[in-house]
Design a protein around this motif. Structure first.
Motif, PDB file in Angstrom:
ATOM      1  N   LEU A  53       0.951  -1.144   0.045  1.00  0.00           N
ATOM      2  CA  LEU A  53       0.246   0.091   0.142  1.00  0.00           C
ATOM      3  C   LEU A  53       0.814   1.166  -0.066  1.00  0.00           C
ATOM      4  N   ASP A  54       1.897   1.188   0.704  1.00  0.00           N
ATOM      5  CA  ASP A  54       2.761   2.273   0.744  1.00  0.00           C
ATOM      6  C   ASP A  54       3.480   2.735  -0.551  1.00  0.00           C
ATOM      7  N   HIS A  55       3.922   1.625  -1.144  1.00  0.00           N
ATOM      8  CA  HIS A  55       4.690   1.709  -2.492  1.00  0.00           C
ATOM      9  C   HIS A  55       3.789   2.341  -3.411  1.00  0.00           C
ATOM     10  N   HIS A  56       2.339   1.548  -3.377  1.00  0.00           N
ATOM     11  CA  HIS A  56       1.472   2.018  -4.468  1.00  0.00           C
ATOM     12  C   HIS A  56       0.990   3.625  -4.381  1.00  0.00           C
ATOM     13  N   ALA A  57       1.007   4.128  -2.947  1.00  0.00           N
ATOM     14  CA  ALA A  57       0.538   5.275  -2.821  1.00  0.00           C
ATOM     15  C   ALA A  57       1.651   6.257  -3.270  1.00  0.00           C
ATOM     16  N   SER A  58       3.028   6.174  -2.877  1.00  0.00           N
ATOM     17  CA  SER A  58       4.070   6.979  -3.371  1.00  0.00           C
ATOM     18  C   SER A  58       4.249   6.817  -4.666  1.00  0.00           C
ATOM     19  N   ALA A  59       4.077   5.850  -5.458  1.00  0.00           N
ATOM     20  CA  ALA A  59       4.200   5.380  -7.030  1.00  0.00           C
ATOM     21  C   ALA A  59       3.194   6.171  -7.736  1.00  0.00           C
ATOM     22  N   THR A  60       1.919   6.297  -7.296  1.00  0.00           N
ATOM     23  CA  THR A  60       0.871   7.078  -8.112  1.00  0.00           C
ATOM     24  C   THR A  60       0.356   8.345  -7.429  1.00  0.00           C
ATOM     25  N   ALA A  61       1.585   8.949  -6.554  1.00  0.00           N
ATOM     26  CA  ALA A  61       1.099  10.385  -6.252  1.00  0.00           C
ATOM     27  C   ALA A  61       1.438  11.259  -7.229  1.00  0.00           C
ATOM     28  N   GLY A  62       1.613  10.986  -8.321  1.00  0.00           N
ATOM     29  CA  GLY A  62       1.556  12.076  -9.375  1.00  0.00           C
ATOM     30  C   GLY A  62       2.587  13.066  -9.370  1.00  0.00           C
ATOM     31  N   GLY A  63       3.967  12.682  -8.956  1.00  0.00           N
ATOM     32  CA  GLY A  63       5.087  13.605  -8.960  1.00  0.00           C
ATOM     33  C   GLY A  63       5.644  13.332 -10.488  1.00  0.00           C
ATOM     34  N   PRO A  64       6.696  14.124 -10.576  1.00  0.00           N
ATOM     35  CA  PRO A  64       7.353  13.816 -11.752  1.00  0.00           C
ATOM     36  C   PRO A  64       8.124  12.992 -12.017  1.00  0.00           C
ATOM     37  N   VAL A  65       8.105  12.287 -13.196  1.00  0.00           N
ATOM     38  CA  VAL A  65       8.740  10.685 -13.578  1.00  0.00           C
ATOM     39  C   VAL A  65      10.129  11.259 -14.236  1.00  0.00           C
ATOM     40  N   ASN A  66      11.160  10.911 -13.744  1.00  0.00           N
ATOM     41  CA  ASN A  66      12.536  10.999 -14.255  1.00  0.00           C
ATOM     42  C   ASN A  66      13.031   9.789 -14.952  1.00  0.00           C
ATOM     43  N   GLN A  67      13.253  10.068 -16.203  1.00  0.00           N
ATOM     44  CA  GLN A  67      13.807   8.956 -17.103  1.00  0.00           C
ATOM     45  C   GLN A  67      15.173   9.521 -17.895  1.00  0.00           C
ATOM     46  N   ALA A  68      16.072   8.871 -17.785  1.00  0.00           N
ATOM     47  CA  ALA A  68      17.208   9.083 -18.595  1.00  0.00           C
ATOM     48  C   ALA A  68      17.201   9.078 -20.236  1.00  0.00           C
ATOM     49  N   GLY A  69      17.326   9.813 -21.046  1.00  0.00           N
ATOM     50  CA  GLY A  69      17.206   9.581 -22.253  1.00  0.00           C
ATOM     51  C   GLY A  69      18.506   9.208 -22.929  1.00  0.00           C
ATOM     52  N   GLU A  70      18.537   8.989 -24.384  1.00  0.00           N
ATOM     53  CA  GLU A  70      19.846   8.666 -24.803  1.00  0.00           C
ATOM     54  C   GLU A  70      20.771   9.937 -24.858  1.00  0.00           C
ATOM     55  N   ASP A  71      20.111  10.879 -24.809  1.00  0.00           N
ATOM     56  CA  ASP A  71      21.023  12.240 -25.215  1.00  0.00           C
ATOM     57  C   ASP A  71      21.618  12.590 -23.969  1.00  0.00           C
ATOM     58  N   ARG A  72      21.136  12.390 -22.721  1.00  0.00           N
ATOM     59  CA  ARG A  72      21.647  12.525 -21.449  1.00  0.00           C
ATOM     60  C   ARG A  72      21.913  11.568 -20.592  1.00  0.00           C
ATOM     61  N   SER A  73      22.437  10.477 -21.384  1.00  0.00           N
ATOM     62  CA  SER A  73      22.786   9.199 -20.413  1.00  0.00           C
ATOM     63  C   SER A  73      23.659   9.461 -19.285  1.00  0.00           C
ATOM     64  N   LEU A  74      23.893   8.694 -18.289  1.00  0.00           N
ATOM     65  CA  LEU A  74      24.999   8.723 -17.492  1.00  0.00           C
ATOM     66  C   LEU A  74      26.380   7.818 -17.858  1.00  0.00           C
ATOM     67  N   THR A  75      25.959   6.719 -18.686  1.00  0.00           N
ATOM     68  CA  THR A  75      26.905   5.721 -19.117  1.00  0.00           C
ATOM     69  C   THR A  75      27.822   6.343 -19.962  1.00  0.00           C
ATOM     70  N   GLN A  76      29.215   5.814 -20.017  1.00  0.00           N
ATOM     71  CA  GLN A  76      29.988   6.411 -20.833  1.00  0.00           C
ATOM     72  C   GLN A  76      30.026   5.988 -22.331  1.00  0.00           C
ATOM     73  N   GLY A  77      29.579   4.871 -22.482  1.00  0.00           N
ATOM     74  CA  GLY A  77      29.481   4.347 -23.773  1.00  0.00           C
ATOM     75  C   GLY A  77      30.672   3.689 -24.145  1.00  0.00           C
ATOM     76  N   THR A  78      30.798   3.246 -25.422  1.00  0.00           N
ATOM     77  CA  THR A  78      31.987   2.390 -25.972  1.00  0.00           C
ATOM     78  C   THR A  78      32.936   3.269 -26.826  1.00  0.00           C
ATOM     79  N   ARG A  79      32.928   4.461 -26.659  1.00  0.00           N
ATOM     80  CA  ARG A  79      33.706   5.287 -27.582  1.00  0.00           C
ATOM     81  C   ARG A  79      35.201   5.219 -27.179  1.00  0.00           C
ATOM     82  N   GLY A  80      35.409   5.316 -25.986  1.00  0.00           N
ATOM     83  CA  GLY A  80      36.655   5.128 -25.152  1.00  0.00           C
ATOM     84  C   GLY A  80      37.437   3.855 -25.679  1.00  0.00           C
ATOM     85  N   TRP A  81      36.772   2.683 -25.985  1.00  0.00           N
ATOM     86  CA  TRP A  81      37.342   1.546 -26.110  1.00  0.00           C
ATOM     87  C   TRP A  81      37.890   1.289 -27.664  1.00  0.00           C
TER      88      TRP A  81
END
Length: 96
Positions: A53-81
């Motif tokens: 119940l607690d998780h469901h209430a906090s997950a559906t609270a209607g706050g902003p959803v943050n998702q990392a996109g491909e253009d702003r990812s925190l991963t380094q990728g494979t370019r360095g290799w």
């Protein structure tokens, strides 16, 4: 609760009392959903219903959803290799 009893869950009276207590804090629809969710996922431990119940209430609270996109990812990728094993002008002078 019938599913919990059929699964052999112990301390059913404690869990029933907890469900009654939670019914004072949540709507009947929310409690019914949580009981169904607990039954489907076999979550019958002592604090599982409150946790669901607690998780469901906090997950559906209607706050902003943050998702990392491909253009702003925190991963380094494979370019360095790409340069791994390739000789650079600095290492070419040291070898020669």
């Amino acid at each position: 609760m019938a599913e919990a009893a059929a699964a052999g869950t112990t301390k059913m009276r404690v869990k029933m009392a907890q469900a009654v207590e939670l019914a004072k804090l949540f709507t009947p629809e929310e409690l019914d959903w949580a009981l169904g969710h607990a039954a489907v996922h076999a979550r019958f431990a002592e604090a599982d219903l409150a946790s669901i119940l607690d998780h469901h209430a906090s997950a559906t609270a209607g706050g902003p959803v943050n998702q990392a996109g491909e253009d702003r990812s925190l991963t380094q990728g494979t370019r360095g290799w790409v340069t791994l094993g390739a000789s650079t002008p600095a290492t070419a002078q040291v070898i020669a």
